[in-house]
Write a protein that holds these residues in place. Sequence first.
Motif, PDB file in Angstrom:
ATOM      1  N   SER A 169      17.433 -14.525  40.772  1.00  0.00           N
ATOM      2  CA  SER A 169      17.552 -15.979  40.821  1.00  0.00           C
ATOM      3  C   SER A 169      19.006 -16.380  41.037  1.00  0.00           C
ATOM      4  N   GLU A 170      19.200 -17.483  41.697  1.00  0.00           N
ATOM      5  CA  GLU A 170      20.532 -18.050  41.866  1.00  0.00           C
ATOM      6  C   GLU A 170      20.395 -19.549  42.072  1.00  0.00           C
ATOM      7  N   HIS A 171      21.460 -20.267  41.819  1.00  0.00           N
ATOM      8  CA  HIS A 171      21.470 -21.704  42.063  1.00  0.00           C
ATOM      9  C   HIS A 171      21.579 -21.928  43.563  1.00  0.00           C
ATOM     10  N   ASN A 201      28.116 -19.361  50.855  1.00  0.00           N
ATOM     11  CA  ASN A 201      28.031 -18.765  49.527  1.00  0.00           C
ATOM     12  C   ASN A 201      29.280 -19.088  48.722  1.00  0.00           C
ATOM     13  N   ASP A 223      31.252 -17.932  44.953  1.00  0.00           N
ATOM     14  CA  ASP A 223      31.301 -17.086  43.762  1.00  0.00           C
ATOM     15  C   ASP A 223      31.722 -17.877  42.532  1.00  0.00           C
ATOM     16  N   ALA A 229      28.920 -19.669  41.052  1.00  0.00           N
ATOM     17  CA  ALA A 229      28.023 -18.844  41.855  1.00  0.00           C
ATOM     18  C   ALA A 229      26.817 -19.669  42.295  1.00  0.00           C
ATOM     19  N   TYR A 230      26.747 -19.925  43.591  1.00  0.00           N
ATOM     20  CA  TYR A 230      25.571 -20.567  44.161  1.00  0.00           C
ATOM     21  C   TYR A 230      25.610 -20.440  45.673  1.00  0.00           C
ATOM     22  N   ARG A 231      24.520 -20.848  46.306  1.00  0.00           N
ATOM     23  CA  ARG A 231      24.373 -20.777  47.757  1.00  0.00           C
ATOM     24  C   ARG A 231      23.915 -22.136  48.267  1.00  0.00           C
TER      25      ARG A 231
END
Length: 165
Positions: A6-8, A80, A82, A85-87
Amino acid sequence: MTYSRSEHIEMVNMCMVYNPETQEVIVEDKTDVDWKFGHTFPGGHVEKGESLSDAIIREVYEETGITVSNLEMCGTVEWNSDDPAYRRIGFLYRTSSFSGEITEHPIDKEGKVFWMKLADLNRENTADSFMEMLEIFTNPTVVDATSPVMNGSLTLQNAKNTKLV
């Protein structure tokens, strides 16, 4: 070793509205951005719970007064970050099906909107990385662009996942 898949994610969109009779596109002169001002296509954020297609129809209407239909997804663009941290994923659409006239909308405070010849778009008069995105809108073999940093330079890829210079 465990890791999270999972990522934001921030989802955005952009649409090339093209008039084949005049060979013009709707452009917006962006003046509310953290990157280089310049021409870009209408678009914006996908709201929570909103479908991708509903979002681009809404954004184009809010920014231009134009109603679009028969949308064709042409590709994606990704930046992206860091820290944090999100995309950010941008969904790119094009259409030649539209109705209405360009109008000033109180919702839109992002810049002037007008028709312009597609052939007149160039690196000097467009926003950062727009010319790479234009390749996705106009070249059916280019489908994706990515950057390892937020609002950074984009690397194009074709449908065979080959990086293009």
